[in-house]
Design a protein around this motif. Structure first.
Motif, PDB file in Angstrom:
ATOM      1  N   PHE A   1      61.289  41.341   8.404  1.00 43.82           N
ATOM      2  CA  PHE A   1      61.032  39.842   8.342  1.00 43.82           C
ATOM      3  C   PHE A   1      62.052  39.116   7.286  1.00 43.82           C
ATOM      4  O   PHE A   1      62.352  38.021   7.499  1.00 43.82           O
ATOM      5  N   VAL A   2      62.398  40.045   6.340  1.00 43.50           N
ATOM      6  CA  VAL A   2      63.275  39.434   5.503  1.00 43.50           C
ATOM      7  C   VAL A   2      64.556  39.051   5.915  1.00 43.50           C
ATOM      8  O   VAL A   2      65.289  37.805   5.713  1.00 43.50           O
ATOM      9  N   ARG A   3      65.166  39.926   6.672  1.00 40.70           N
ATOM     10  CA  ARG A   3      66.253  39.724   7.444  1.00 40.70           C
ATOM     11  C   ARG A   3      66.321  38.581   8.534  1.00 40.70           C
ATOM     12  O   ARG A   3      67.145  37.889   8.892  1.00 40.70           O
ATOM     13  N   ILE A   4      65.139  38.841   9.310  1.00 40.02           N
ATOM     14  CA  ILE A   4      64.738  37.621  10.139  1.00 40.02           C
ATOM     15  C   ILE A   4      64.945  36.222   9.591  1.00 40.02           C
ATOM     16  O   ILE A   4      65.592  35.497  10.103  1.00 40.02           O
ATOM     17  N   ALA A   5      64.211  36.139   8.428  1.00 39.74           N
ATOM     18  CA  ALA A   5      64.214  34.719   7.841  1.00 39.74           C
ATOM     19  C   ALA A   5      65.769  34.398   7.326  1.00 39.74           C
ATOM     20  O   ALA A   5      66.176  33.427   7.715  1.00 39.74           O
ATOM     21  N   GLU A   6      66.331  35.290   6.835  1.00 40.09           N
ATOM     22  CA  GLU A   6      67.790  34.889   6.488  1.00 40.09           C
ATOM     23  C   GLU A   6      68.612  34.767   7.481  1.00 40.09           C
ATOM     24  O   GLU A   6      69.564  33.803   7.456  1.00 40.09           O
ATOM     25  N   GLY A   7      68.308  35.354   8.763  1.00 39.09           N
ATOM     26  CA  GLY A   7      69.116  35.053   9.918  1.00 39.09           C
ATOM     27  C   GLY A   7      69.000  33.629  10.375  1.00 39.09           C
ATOM     28  O   GLY A   7      69.706  32.947  10.904  1.00 39.09           O
ATOM     29  N   PHE A   8      67.722  33.013  10.043  1.00 38.26           N
ATOM     30  CA  PHE A   8      67.421  31.537  10.364  1.00 38.26           C
ATOM     31  C   PHE A   8      67.976  30.802   9.104  1.00 38.26           C
ATOM     32  O   PHE A   8      67.916  29.508   9.288  1.00 38.26           O
ATOM     33  N   GLY A   9      68.544  31.285   8.254  1.00 33.80           N
ATOM     34  CA  GLY A   9      69.180  30.690   7.027  1.00 33.80           C
ATOM     35  C   GLY A   9      68.055  30.157   5.960  1.00 33.80           C
ATOM     36  O   GLY A   9      68.103  29.256   5.256  1.00 33.80           O
ATOM     37  N   MET A  10      66.971  30.932   6.133  1.00 39.67           N
ATOM     38  CA  MET A  10      65.897  30.574   5.035  1.00 39.67           C
ATOM     39  C   MET A  10      65.823  31.399   3.814  1.00 39.67           C
ATOM     40  O   MET A  10      66.123  32.834   4.069  1.00 39.67           O
ATOM     41  N   ARG A  11      65.606  31.248   2.843  1.00 37.98           N
ATOM     42  CA  ARG A  11      65.277  32.010   1.582  1.00 37.98           C
ATOM     43  C   ARG A  11      64.305  33.039   2.063  1.00 37.98           C
ATOM     44  O   ARG A  11      63.320  32.549   2.657  1.00 37.98           O
ATOM     45  N   ALA A  12      64.433  34.242   1.502  1.00 42.64           N
ATOM     46  CA  ALA A  12      63.442  35.100   1.711  1.00 42.64           C
ATOM     47  C   ALA A  12      63.301  36.120   0.472  1.00 42.64           C
ATOM     48  O   ALA A  12      64.133  36.293  -0.286  1.00 42.64           O
ATOM     49  N   TYR A  13      62.060  36.270   0.420  1.00 38.43           N
ATOM     50  CA  TYR A  13      61.446  37.251  -0.911  1.00 38.43           C
ATOM     51  C   TYR A  13      60.595  38.383  -0.287  1.00 38.43           C
ATOM     52  O   TYR A  13      60.079  38.435   0.614  1.00 38.43           O
ATOM     53  N   ASP A  14      61.054  39.411  -0.978  1.00 33.49           N
ATOM     54  CA  ASP A  14      60.022  40.662  -0.657  1.00 33.49           C
ATOM     55  C   ASP A  14      59.170  41.196  -1.748  1.00 33.49           C
ATOM     56  O   ASP A  14      59.704  41.342  -2.765  1.00 33.49           O
ATOM     57  N   LEU A  15      57.973  41.253  -1.472  1.00 31.22           N
ATOM     58  CA  LEU A  15      57.009  41.884  -2.409  1.00 31.22           C
ATOM     59  C   LEU A  15      57.009  43.116  -2.277  1.00 31.22           C
ATOM     60  O   LEU A  15      56.060  43.877  -3.234  1.00 31.22           O
ATOM     61  N   ALA A  16      57.309  43.936  -1.425  1.00 33.08           N
ATOM     62  CA  ALA A  16      57.518  45.376  -1.477  1.00 33.08           C
ATOM     63  C   ALA A  16      58.303  45.897  -2.544  1.00 33.08           C
ATOM     64  O   ALA A  16      59.285  45.275  -3.055  1.00 33.08           O
ATOM     65  N   ASP A  17      57.695  46.701  -3.319  1.00 35.24           N
ATOM     66  CA  ASP A  17      58.373  47.599  -4.592  1.00 35.24           C
ATOM     67  C   ASP A  17      58.729  46.495  -5.495  1.00 35.24           C
ATOM     68  O   ASP A  17      59.740  46.448  -6.362  1.00 35.24           O
ATOM     69  N   CYS A  18      57.940  45.223  -5.739  1.00 38.58           N
ATOM     70  CA  CYS A  18      58.358  44.238  -6.379  1.00 38.58           C
ATOM     71  C   CYS A  18      57.565  44.436  -7.823  1.00 38.58           C
ATOM     72  O   CYS A  18      56.303  44.703  -7.805  1.00 38.58           O
TER      73      CYS A  18
END
Ligand code: TPP
Ligand code: MG
Lengths: 118, 563
Positions: free
Chosen positions: B493-510
């Motif tokens: 989903f992070v790359r999906i969002a970025e593909g739309f030009g949207m900032r993305a954050y990942d809580l995995a391993d955060c």
């Protein structure tokens, strides 16, 4: 292939008491769909239906012959909510509007075969 | 004297109606309307990426503004695509005007290209609908559409406009008045007196508040009534926020995923003051066993709701806020110590158990953390599934009209476009959409709209790679035969969002989730936050569909001790 027996043959319904509803509605092409759809969706059988424009032409009158069920009051309230329904009145089953019509429904069609036979 | 085309009349009337933003997608049969819209200096058009998205954007605006908002679609596939959002508005009583293009009058009924019977299809899912047969008619139909959508119990109105009607030129003397809501019905003061007497005599009364209380802006007066008369309140999914979750008189949400003490309090109440509710099965459980000891006072603007499912001893037809205001001086100030102590005892013995509340890697912990970073102005939308119920349970609903969820239709895909709409209706405020990995896929394309419009929308995708609520039901009620509810493919989903030009954050391993969310919320504009969730997580308590509310599964205190 016919999917189901029509409701009218269900003796428990046919035997019940009837009521006559008198609806005053706006006279335009969609009104019958709104009214009939409301009853059909709730599987509330309409036994008879009559519709004519009122003299002025802006309004129509719809007469419905329905079974007297416990949920009749609820369905009347839902009918009153329809934007094109101006007024709903409830009459007893012996209201004369349907009485004289029965003679038109006494005889079955001559046996030419019907669409359902094909 | 004015000389205008049908399309110009529509745009002129929308402007006069005060519409400043609307959403839609153009196509062959609404291009005249779009052409007229291109000349408008007042109306901002939000180009959605799917008509269902446009419908939910309009809904998001309307649920915040309380006024009818507008969406547009072309004929045929445009109309069929928008239908889900229209049906959703019907079930949640959201005021909306949907304008669809239609094939020219002479071609209706010929199976013309992109012809469907939009009018016929939308009869059962609209409050009212119109098929416009001349441009002159629009002068009447458009204000009527707004009046109907806005009056009494609100709802969606659809106006189907054939292309030749949009192009037809008409002359008229004056613009009609914009549509306004009808006055709320006058209620019977004798009924009000009887209701007050019944409330004053009750030993264990409860308020049962729903979406109608929110629509009527009755939250404030409901809170004051609850305080004055010592009456605790339960809320439906649609009613959350009417009384703040943290208020001592609030018992939170009732029904299928209520806290145990909430459903148990309903078992004991002797008077239920039901306001702006419709006794929906998700709220009442098995109806015959709902509030078995209670008399009912039912207040609603819609007559057909009274006695529909449960006979009321007193039915009052009116705007909930008006009725509560009139009731206020008639209701005795009472401590009701015994009942309130009993409520506190139920709270103590059957508390709401939220395992993991202080661990942001769990659903409850994540929602709590997000809530701690948001103020009472923040708007929350959800999709449909476990994440929706977790949010309903754990988010501190602080104010009315801050909580947007698809209650009646339960439409996956609601959350993102509704959030975009909300961000237009409430500029400057933060809109957070709690979504699931299944639901976000249903209107994923609207990420593009959010980016294009710079909508201040934060999408938190709670990812269990599962249709979680379906899986939970299969576990509980279908012999653990988990079928067609687990995804085999993992979406990034992070790359999906970025593909739309949207900032993305990942809580995995955060390492610092609070810092991550803080940044996500405070940076203006849209972003997506990916939040991995254990697929084994469950929403408890749960009343099995069709069971009585007292028969809850899970959520016992001892289960928490084990966890
Ligand atoms: C449009 C639509 N299709 C199907 C359903 C049935 N349904 C209800 S919840 C759910 C699963 C939702 O999955 P997800 O969004 O990942 O949420 P989770 O339960 O996993 O939190 C499904 C399929 C629905 N509510 N809406
Ligand atoms: Mg999921």
């Amino acid at each position: 292939m016919p999917a189901q027996m029509p409701d009218a043959i269900d003796p428990s319904r046919a035997a019940g008491r009837r009521a006559v509803l008198e609806l005053t509605v706006n006279n335009h092409p969609g009104v019958m769909s709104h009214v009939c759809g409301l009853f059909a969706r709730r599987a509330y059988n309409v036994e008879g239906i009559l519709c004519m424009p009122l003299p002025e032409g802006r309004l129509s009158r719809i007469w419905l012959l329905v079974n007297e069920e416990a949920r009749l009051e609820q369905i009347i309230r839902q009918t009153m909510k329809l934007e094109d329904v101006v007024r709903v009145e409830r009459h007893a089953a012996d209201h004369e509007v349907f009485v004289h019509l029965e003679e038109f429904f006494g005889v079955a069609l001559p046996s030419e075969g019907t669409a359902a036979d094909n | 004297m004015h000389r205008k085309t049908g399309a110009e009349i529509i745009v002129g009337l929308l402007e006069r109606q005060g519409v400043r933003a609307l959403a839609g997608i153009p196509g062959g049969m609404n291009l005249p309307l779009y052409d007229a819209l291109s000349h408008s200096q007042m109306i901002r058009h939000i180009l959605a990426r799917h008509e269902q998205g446009a419908g939910f954007i309009a809904q998001g605006m309307a649920r915040i503004s309380g006024r009818p908002e507008v969406c547009l679609a072309t004929s045929g596939p445009g109309a069929t695509n928008i239908i889900t959002a229209v049906a959703d508005a019907k079930l949640d009583s959201v005021p909306m005007v949907c304008i669809t293009g239609q094939v020219p009058l002479g071609m209706i009924g010929t199976d013309a290209f992109q012809e469907v019977d939009t009018y016929g299809m939308t009869i059962p899912i609209t409050k009212h609908n119109f098929l416009v047969r001349s441009a002159a008619e629009l002068l009447e139909v458009m204000p009527e559409a707004f009046r109907i959508a806005w009056s009494g119990r609100p709802g969606p109105v659809l106006v189907d406009v054939p292309k030749d009607v949009q192009n037809q030129m008409v002359e008229f003397d004056a613009w009609p008045e914009p549509g306004r809501p009808d006055r709320a019905p006058e209620f019977d003061h004798a009924d009000l007196q009887r209701a007050a007497a019944m409330i004053n005599a009750a030993q264990r009364p409860l308020f049962y508040l729903g979406g109608g209380a929110i629509q009527a802006n009755a939250g404030g007066v409901a809170t004051r009534l609850a305080e004055k008369a010592g009456i605790p309140a339960v809320m439906t999914l649609m009613g959350l926020g009417a009384i703040p979750s943290s208020h001592p008189r609030s018992l939170g949400m009732l029904g299928m995923h209520a806290a145990r003490h909430t459903n148990l309090a309903l078992e004991e109440c002797d008077l239920l003051i039901a306001a702006g509710v419709r006794f929906d099965d998700r709220a009442t459980g098995r109806l015959a066993q709902f509030c078995p000891k209670a008399k009912i006072i039912h207040i609603d603007i819609d007559l057909s709701e009274i006695d529909k499912l449960r006979i009321a001893q007193i039915g009052i037809i009116g705007n909930v806020c008006d009725v509560f205001r009139a009731l206020f001086p008639l209701v005795d100030a009472l401590p009701r110590t015994e009942w309130l102590e009993r409520i506190e005892e139920l709270r103590r013995t059957h508390p709401m158990v939220m395992p993991g509340s202080d661990d942001p890697s769990t659903p409850y912990g994540l929602i709590r953390l997000a809530a701690s970073l948001l103020d009472e102005e923040a708007i929350i939308t959800t999709d449909v599934g476990q994440h929706q119920m977790w949010t309903a349970q754990a988010y501190p609903h602080r104010r009315p009209r801050r909580w947007l969820t698809s209650g009646g239709l339960g439409t996956m895909g609601f959350g993102l476009p509704a959030a975009i709409g909300a961000s237009f209706a409430a500029p400057g405020r933060t809109v957070v959409s709690f979504s699931g990995d299944g639901s976000i896929m249903m209107n994923l394309q609207e990420l593009a709209t959010a980016v294009e419009e710079g909508a201040n929308v934060k999408v938190i995708v709670m990812n269990n790679n599962t249709l979680g609520l379906v899986r939970q039901q299969q576990d509980l009620f279908y012999g653990q035969r988990v079928f067609a509810s687990r995804f085999r493919n993992r979406v990034d989903f992070v790359r999906i969002a970025e593909g739309f030009g949207m900032r993305a954050y990942d809580l995995a391993d955060c390492a610092d989730p609070a810092d991550l969310l803080e940044r996500a919320f405070h940076e203006p504009g849209p972003c997506l936050v990916h939040a991995p969730i254990d697929a084994a997580e469950t929403v408890y308590p749960m009343v099995p569909p069709g069971a009585a509310n007292r028969d809850m599964i899970g959520g016992e205190t001892h289960a928490c001790a084990n966890a």
